[in-house]
Design a protein around this motif. Structure first.
Motif, PDB file in Angstrom:
ATOM      1  N   PRO A 264       0.868  -1.231  -0.133  1.00  0.00           N
ATOM      2  CA  PRO A 264      -0.227   0.045   0.074  1.00  0.00           C
ATOM      3  C   PRO A 264       0.853   1.180  -0.189  1.00  0.00           C
ATOM      4  O   PRO A 264       0.507   2.131  -0.560  1.00  0.00           O
ATOM      5  N   LYS A 265       1.831   1.157   0.770  1.00  0.00           N
ATOM      6  CA  LYS A 265       2.934   2.337   0.587  1.00  0.00           C
ATOM      7  C   LYS A 265       3.484   2.678  -0.610  1.00  0.00           C
ATOM      8  O   LYS A 265       3.665   3.894  -1.160  1.00  0.00           O
ATOM      9  N   MET A 266       4.057   1.629  -1.389  1.00  0.00           N
ATOM     10  CA  MET A 266       4.423   1.685  -2.606  1.00  0.00           C
ATOM     11  C   MET A 266       3.628   2.130  -3.908  1.00  0.00           C
ATOM     12  O   MET A 266       3.880   3.008  -4.664  1.00  0.00           O
ATOM     13  N   LEU A 267       2.266   1.977  -3.448  1.00  0.00           N
ATOM     14  CA  LEU A 267       1.225   2.233  -4.501  1.00  0.00           C
ATOM     15  C   LEU A 267       0.471   3.466  -4.003  1.00  0.00           C
ATOM     16  O   LEU A 267      -0.543   3.864  -4.759  1.00  0.00           O
ATOM     17  N   GLY A 268       0.784   4.203  -3.105  1.00  0.00           N
ATOM     18  CA  GLY A 268       0.125   5.287  -2.548  1.00  0.00           C
ATOM     19  C   GLY A 268      -1.150   5.073  -2.029  1.00  0.00           C
ATOM     20  O   GLY A 268      -2.050   5.814  -2.334  1.00  0.00           O
ATOM     21  N   SER A 269      -1.452   4.047  -1.427  1.00  0.00           N
ATOM     22  CA  SER A 269      -2.808   3.813  -0.830  1.00  0.00           C
ATOM     23  C   SER A 269      -2.615   3.558   0.883  1.00  0.00           C
ATOM     24  O   SER A 269      -1.694   3.870   1.260  1.00  0.00           O
ATOM     25  N   ARG A 270      -3.886   3.948   1.185  1.00  0.00           N
ATOM     26  CA  ARG A 270      -3.891   3.653   2.807  1.00  0.00           C
ATOM     27  C   ARG A 270      -3.855   2.402   3.229  1.00  0.00           C
ATOM     28  O   ARG A 270      -3.902   2.116   4.451  1.00  0.00           O
ATOM     29  N   ASP A 271      -4.559   1.329   2.428  1.00  0.00           N
ATOM     30  CA  ASP A 271      -4.851   0.074   2.917  1.00  0.00           C
ATOM     31  C   ASP A 271      -4.826  -1.016   1.801  1.00  0.00           C
ATOM     32  O   ASP A 271      -5.024  -0.460   0.599  1.00  0.00           O
TER      33      ASP A 271
ATOM     34  N   ALA B 270      15.602   7.451  -2.734  1.00  0.00           N
ATOM     35  CA  ALA B 270      14.979   6.561  -3.597  1.00  0.00           C
ATOM     36  C   ALA B 270      13.949   7.421  -4.061  1.00  0.00           C
ATOM     37  O   ALA B 270      13.434   8.499  -3.541  1.00  0.00           O
ATOM     38  N   GLY B 271      13.225   6.906  -5.287  1.00  0.00           N
ATOM     39  CA  GLY B 271      12.183   7.491  -6.002  1.00  0.00           C
ATOM     40  C   GLY B 271      10.768   7.107  -5.784  1.00  0.00           C
ATOM     41  O   GLY B 271       9.877   7.479  -6.333  1.00  0.00           O
ATOM     42  N   THR B 272      10.530   5.768  -4.969  1.00  0.00           N
ATOM     43  CA  THR B 272       9.160   5.271  -5.078  1.00  0.00           C
ATOM     44  C   THR B 272       8.578   5.736  -3.920  1.00  0.00           C
ATOM     45  O   THR B 272       9.171   6.583  -3.098  1.00  0.00           O
ATOM     46  N   LEU B 273       7.092   5.711  -3.687  1.00  0.00           N
ATOM     47  CA  LEU B 273       6.480   6.308  -2.827  1.00  0.00           C
ATOM     48  C   LEU B 273       6.517   6.125  -1.501  1.00  0.00           C
ATOM     49  O   LEU B 273       6.058   6.772  -0.606  1.00  0.00           O
ATOM     50  N   GLU B 274       6.939   4.777  -1.037  1.00  0.00           N
ATOM     51  CA  GLU B 274       6.907   4.405   0.421  1.00  0.00           C
ATOM     52  C   GLU B 274       7.952   5.279   1.171  1.00  0.00           C
ATOM     53  O   GLU B 274       7.889   5.373   2.401  1.00  0.00           O
ATOM     54  N   TRP B 275       8.874   6.144   0.285  1.00  0.00           N
ATOM     55  CA  TRP B 275       9.536   6.866   1.167  1.00  0.00           C
ATOM     56  C   TRP B 275       9.128   8.297   1.273  1.00  0.00           C
ATOM     57  O   TRP B 275       9.956   9.152   1.870  1.00  0.00           O
ATOM     58  N   GLY B 276       7.716   8.577   0.721  1.00  0.00           N
ATOM     59  CA  GLY B 276       7.314   9.955   0.731  1.00  0.00           C
ATOM     60  C   GLY B 276       6.450  10.027   2.011  1.00  0.00           C
ATOM     61  O   GLY B 276       5.329  10.691   1.966  1.00  0.00           O
ATOM     62  N   MET B 277       6.752   9.407   3.048  1.00  0.00           N
ATOM     63  CA  MET B 277       5.778   9.669   4.288  1.00  0.00           C
ATOM     64  C   MET B 277       6.763   9.706   5.672  1.00  0.00           C
ATOM     65  O   MET B 277       8.097   9.169   5.386  1.00  0.00           O
ATOM     66  N   SER B 278       6.340  10.049   6.589  1.00  0.00           N
ATOM     67  CA  SER B 278       7.042  10.011   8.027  1.00  0.00           C
ATOM     68  C   SER B 278       7.654   8.588   8.390  1.00  0.00           C
ATOM     69  O   SER B 278       6.822   7.667   7.996  1.00  0.00           O
ATOM     70  N   LEU B 279       8.753   8.557   8.995  1.00  0.00           N
ATOM     71  CA  LEU B 279       9.293   7.041   9.414  1.00  0.00           C
ATOM     72  C   LEU B 279       9.094   7.088  10.838  1.00  0.00           C
ATOM     73  O   LEU B 279       9.965   8.052  11.506  1.00  0.00           O
ATOM     74  N   PRO B 280       8.509   6.003  11.428  1.00  0.00           N
ATOM     75  CA  PRO B 280       7.764   4.884  10.890  1.00  0.00           C
ATOM     76  C   PRO B 280       6.503   5.686  10.397  1.00  0.00           C
ATOM     77  O   PRO B 280       6.074   6.795  10.967  1.00  0.00           O
ATOM     78  N   PRO B 281       5.655   5.062   9.454  1.00  0.00           N
ATOM     79  CA  PRO B 281       4.303   5.874   8.950  1.00  0.00           C
ATOM     80  C   PRO B 281       3.406   5.614   9.795  1.00  0.00           C
ATOM     81  O   PRO B 281       3.308   4.884  10.792  1.00  0.00           O
ATOM     82  N   PRO B 282       2.522   6.716   9.835  1.00  0.00           N
ATOM     83  CA  PRO B 282       1.187   6.633  10.732  1.00  0.00           C
ATOM     84  C   PRO B 282       0.387   5.485  10.153  1.00  0.00           C
ATOM     85  O   PRO B 282       0.589   4.893   9.122  1.00  0.00           O
TER      86      PRO B 282
ATOM     87  N   LEU C 151       8.866  10.629  -6.512  1.00  0.00           N
ATOM     88  CA  LEU C 151       9.701  11.353  -5.566  1.00  0.00           C
ATOM     89  C   LEU C 151      10.783  11.875  -6.123  1.00  0.00           C
ATOM     90  O   LEU C 151      11.319  12.890  -5.687  1.00  0.00           O
ATOM     91  N   GLU C 152      11.451  11.183  -7.082  1.00  0.00           N
ATOM     92  CA  GLU C 152      12.734  11.931  -7.963  1.00  0.00           C
ATOM     93  C   GLU C 152      12.241  12.997  -8.848  1.00  0.00           C
ATOM     94  O   GLU C 152      12.881  13.731  -9.052  1.00  0.00           O
ATOM     95  N   ASP C 153      11.247  12.713  -9.346  1.00  0.00           N
ATOM     96  CA  ASP C 153      10.525  13.797 -10.163  1.00  0.00           C
ATOM     97  C   ASP C 153      10.059  15.154  -9.485  1.00  0.00           C
ATOM     98  O   ASP C 153      10.107  16.129 -10.104  1.00  0.00           O
ATOM     99  N   ASP C 154       9.414  14.862  -8.326  1.00  0.00           N
ATOM    100  CA  ASP C 154       8.930  16.053  -7.502  1.00  0.00           C
ATOM    101  C   ASP C 154       9.506  15.789  -6.337  1.00  0.00           C
ATOM    102  O   ASP C 154       8.828  15.134  -5.241  1.00  0.00           O
ATOM    103  N   PRO C 155      10.655  16.358  -5.765  1.00  0.00           N
ATOM    104  CA  PRO C 155      11.258  16.185  -4.423  1.00  0.00           C
ATOM    105  C   PRO C 155      10.336  16.769  -3.229  1.00  0.00           C
ATOM    106  O   PRO C 155      10.471  16.204  -2.077  1.00  0.00           O
ATOM    107  N   ARG C 156       9.207  17.606  -3.537  1.00  0.00           N
ATOM    108  CA  ARG C 156       8.426  18.230  -2.531  1.00  0.00           C
ATOM    109  C   ARG C 156       7.189  17.497  -2.514  1.00  0.00           C
ATOM    110  O   ARG C 156       6.276  17.913  -1.714  1.00  0.00           O
ATOM    111  N   LEU C 157       7.006  16.376  -3.094  1.00  0.00           N
ATOM    112  CA  LEU C 157       6.135  15.593  -3.331  1.00  0.00           C
ATOM    113  C   LEU C 157       5.439  15.229  -1.742  1.00  0.00           C
ATOM    114  O   LEU C 157       4.180  15.265  -1.355  1.00  0.00           O
ATOM    115  N   ALA C 158       6.526  14.671  -0.893  1.00  0.00           N
ATOM    116  CA  ALA C 158       6.181  14.383   0.255  1.00  0.00           C
ATOM    117  C   ALA C 158       5.517  15.491   1.087  1.00  0.00           C
ATOM    118  O   ALA C 158       4.342  15.303   1.858  1.00  0.00           O
ATOM    119  N   HIS C 159       5.829  16.715   1.173  1.00  0.00           N
ATOM    120  CA  HIS C 159       5.476  17.731   1.899  1.00  0.00           C
ATOM    121  C   HIS C 159       4.095  18.219   1.405  1.00  0.00           C
ATOM    122  O   HIS C 159       3.204  18.599   1.999  1.00  0.00           O
TER     123      HIS C 159
END
Length: 818
Positions: free
Chosen positions: A100-107, A506-518, A534-542
């Motif tokens: 879910p984290k890699m796919l940009g989902s919540r569950d 890294a560029g995949t979505l699982e790194w675009g959230m706080s660690l550990p994730p909520p 994440l590589e294309d848009d470094p500000r995406l997580a914010h």
């Protein structure tokens, strides 16, 4: 302030309650994934201890460390734990946590199913460990070949523990596979088309699909063998029309795809980590996807690879030998893509990279010996020798354990929120690498010298002692390395400094959230426009944390995530997933009660848990749905979407479709067994065939046609016709079972009994589904917009109708021809 309020509201909706009740009721995918990973690793350590005991026994000739009976339990439990309780649950747990984290989902699409699978795995695995501690562990090998595992040669309940415990665990694997497939296909971030999915998602999609096709034959074989052991139905007894090789066919229909089911998720880990370690993009994305699909397809044509010495026709030997060699091509495509990625990048020799190098060395060696045993003349010489044991471990440990150790270090910050500080890991790697090769490379040599596998001792003076002693020493070096690995990982949980977000860049979505994730993963769901957002848009997580994506505002206390079009990734509808509930653990306990009663021979009590499962299934379905049309809801800016209750094909429909695909594989394996015995087994046809009844056949076919055609009628007529047709099918199956001769007389009769039971079960499920839909319609849960439940019920009815028609035809035609 609004951002803080939004995150507090999301946490309130998605968090699990504190305390033990909250732990039991939790359906959060992150918690369940961590539980699966930790439990699987504990089973791995138990299996490793058993391996050390095996090597202690074989270190010297004539050893009395363990007698033959205990030794048989040791190697049976070692293989069973590693194959069924460690490898598959480990990658399932990792996928449940990470996908879910890699796919940009919540569950996941079905959180309650995820929880049910976890509890089934825990209870089923515990049955086997309890059996081992009680001295009643299975002792016929992890492959349970008949007739050694049949009642005359294994009269205790040792084999029953394996058959029932493993079947329980396989239920967990099947439902988890359905959840993974539907979640990857439907529950992704909008914009993430199939060609933009992370490679790990492709690997897991093919792996889960292989599980749906590969596991049912083993479940069928376990059911048939337990029926033979418990009730005397002779599927594998040659004296009564059975054949012991039927078990091998059913087992290896599962067993060879199993190797690739284990390898593919690890390959997905490699394809994710390697480009990050090389500071470049993966080479040949499309070629790798093609290789994954080819490997998944070809793996199902290799099962006879394990049966070259049983006496099959030379044409079949040539075909399966060629297929076994051909499967090396898609594997080589991936390896060359990985080598090309390293060549084009700037590799960094960090901790995950060490284990990837270990993978390349060991897995390539295992692949080369795999090509060797695919050649029939060589296999005739090496079959059932220690050479094959060594090959298996090079493929599975090299192809799975080394990549998963790399994954542990790469994603460690995701689980702990801390960065790696201590340097024990490097020493642990070298001990593991040297100890592993010292153990299993020498087993190749002693196998070529003629040592069989699965022996508890050997005489002195035949040239095996030196190799076995060094191999045993190597196993203890390997064990010390794993112990250091455990210590190193454990230290990171308690004493390492906090990690920054995306420490590997890294560029995949699982790194675009706080660690550990909520518990809800991300504050809002992104719109994906590339494979490395994440590589294309470094500000995406914010921006996502600030609510600039989909479903940023919580509403109605719903657990919302986005569902998309399968191919294009276009936003399709809002998926509202269920919250915390005790239903999964209660259902798993009731399911486990059925298996325990079977194990204890209390057969007369087994209808109670079956009735309990039917009632609980009704409760599961009744907890969903609503009595009003909600209509389009805002998802981002001016965009709107319907909820899943108001679309034609919600994830529940897709889940039923894929579950029925696995079910159809089980049925196909049953028909294969019926045809195989008819063709190969002695004493066919039996002296007394079923008494054919054209009236029964006609009634069943008519009922199947009416029940399936009812979908084209208005609601009131549809329900009446569906119920009438289903009732007609049930009556026809009952009468056919009455006309059939006793199943203990001959394997033909036993096969008929299983086919009638299978069809009757599905007709009963269809009847329950139709009654459920009838009650829900009258209670106001259905409307012109809310039609998902009737469509799902019709799907099960159509399947029951098709099965009934096939079973009645297959059972009556031989009798009519006699």
């Amino acid at each position: 302030m609004n951002a803080l309020r939004r995150h507090r509201d999301l946490a309130r909706i998605w968090d699990s309650p504190p305390g033990w009740r909250g732990a039991l009721a939790s359906v959060n995918h992150s918690q369940l994934g961590i539980r699966l990973i930790l439990t699987a690793f504990i089973f791995f350590l138990i299996g490793g201890i058993l391996a050390m005991l095996i090597r202690a026994q074989l270190a010297t000739p004539g050893s009395a460390f363990a007698g033959p009976d205990v030794y048989n339990q040791l190697f049976t439990m070692h293989g069973s734990i590693m194959m069924f309780l460690f490898a598959i649950p480990m990658f399932e747990g990792f996928a449940i946590y990470m996908l879910p984290k890699m796919l940009g989902s919540r569950d996941f699409a079905f959180p309650r199913i995820t929880a049910y699978g976890w509890w089934c795995y825990l209870f089923g695995g515990s049955l086997l460990i309890i059996a081992m501690l009680a001295g009643l562990a299975p002792d016929s090998g992890w492959f349970m070949y008949t007739p050694l595992s049949s009642k005359p040669y294994s009269p205790g309940i040792n084999s029953d523990f394996w058959l029932l415990g493993i079947t329980f665990v396989e239920i967990s694997a099947i439902v988890t596979a359905v959840d993974i497939v539907v979640s990857i296909l439907k529950v992704r971030a909008p914009g993430m088309s199939l060609d933009k999915m992370p490679l790990f998602a492709w690997y897991m999609l093919v792996t889960a699909g292989m599980m749906l096709i590969g596991f049912p034959p083993l479940i069928l074989g376990s059911v048939l063998l337990e029926l033979e052991r418990a009730f005397g139905w002779p599927f594998f007894d040659a004296a009564r029309g059975g054949d012991s090789l039927l078990w091998q066919h059913l087992f290896w229909l599962f067993g060879h795809p199993e190797v690739y089911i284990i390898f593919l998720p690890a390959a997905g880990v490699i394809s994710t980590i390697l480009p990050v370690m090389a500071r470049t993009k993966i080479l040949g994305y499309g070629w790798i996807v093609g290789a994954i699909l080819a490997l998944g397809f070809l793996s199902f044509g290799l099962w006879v690879h394990h049966m070259f010495t049983v006496g099959i026709p030379h044409m079949a030997l040539a075909f399966f030998s060629a297929a076994s060699t051909l499967v090396a091509i898609p594997t080589a495509v991936q390896i060359f893509a990985w080598i090309g990625t390293l060549w084009s990048g700037r590799p960094q020799l960090r901790m995950p990279m060490l284990y990837l190098i270990g993978f390349f060395v060991t897995f390539v060696m295992g692949g080369l010996t795999g090509v060797m045993v695919a050649v029939v003349p060589f296999d005739w010489q090496a079959h059932d020798s220690a050479f094959v044991t060594a090959h298996l471990h090079y493929v599975l440990v090299g192809g799975f354990v080394f990549p998963m150790f790399a994954a542990a270090y790469y994603w460690l910050a995701h689980f702990t929120g801390r960065q790696r500080q201590y340097r024990l890991g490097t020493l642990a790697f070298w001990l593991i690498f040297v100890g592993f090769n010292m153990t299993f490379f020498l087993m190749h040599l002693v196998g070529l010298l003629g040592q069989p596998r699965r022996i508890d001792t050997y005489p002195e003076g035949i040239g095996w002692t030196f190799y076995n002693l060094l191999s045993s020493v190597g196993s203890f070096v390997l064990a010390f390395g794993i112990a250091l690995f455990v210590i190193d990982i454990s230290l990171q949980f308690f004493h390492a400094p906090r990690s920054r977000r995306n420490p590997w860049r890294a560029g995949t979505l699982e790194w675009g959230m706080s660690l550990p994730p909520p518990s809800y993963n991300i504050g809002s769901i992104p719109h994906v426009e590339s494979r490395d957002p994440l590589e294309d848009d470094p500000r995406l997580a914010h921006r996502l944390a600030a609510g600039k994506g989909y479903l940023s505002e919580p509403r109605r206390g719903w657990r919302e995530t986005m569902a998309v079009d399968i191919v294009t990734g276009r936003a399709d509808h809002i998926l509202v997933v269920p919250g915390n509930t005790m239903l999964p653990i209660v259902t798993a306990l009731v399911t486990g009660a059925f298996f325990v009663l079977m194990l204890l021979k209390f057969y007369w009590l087994t209808p109670l848990p079956l009735a309990g499962m039917a009632w609980l299934g009704w409760r599961w379905a009744a907890a969903l749905g609503r009595k009003e049309d909600v209509g389009p809801l805002p998802i981002r800016g001016e965009e709107t979407a319907l909820t899943h209750a108001e679309v034609e094909d919600p994830p529940g429909w897709w889940g039923s479709a894929f579950l029925l695909a696995a079910d159809a594989t089980f049925f196909g394996a049953l028909l294969f067994g019926y045809a195989y015995l008819w063709t190969i087994a002695p004493n066919w046809p039996p002296p007394r065939l079923m008494e054919a009844s054209l009236l029964t056949l006609g009634l069943g076919l008519l009922g199947a046609g009416v029940a399936s055609a009812a979908r084209h009628r208005p609601a009131a007529q549809r329900e009446g016709l569906g119920l009438a047709g289903t009732a007609a099918m049930l009556i026809a199956l009952t009468l056919s079972a009455f006309f059939a001769p006793p199943p203990t007389e001959h394997a033909y009769n036993a096969a008929l009994g299983v086919m009638f039971g299978y069809a009757g079960f599905h007709v009963f499920v269809a009847l329950l589904a139709q009654l459920f839909v009838l009650r829900r319609r009258r209670a106001g849960y259905h409307s012109a917009a809310r039609r998902a439940e009737p469509r799902i019920a019709q799907l099960w009815t159509d399947y029951a109708a098709g099965v009934t028609a096939i079973v009645l035809t297959a059972s009556h035609v031989p009798a009519l021809m006699a």
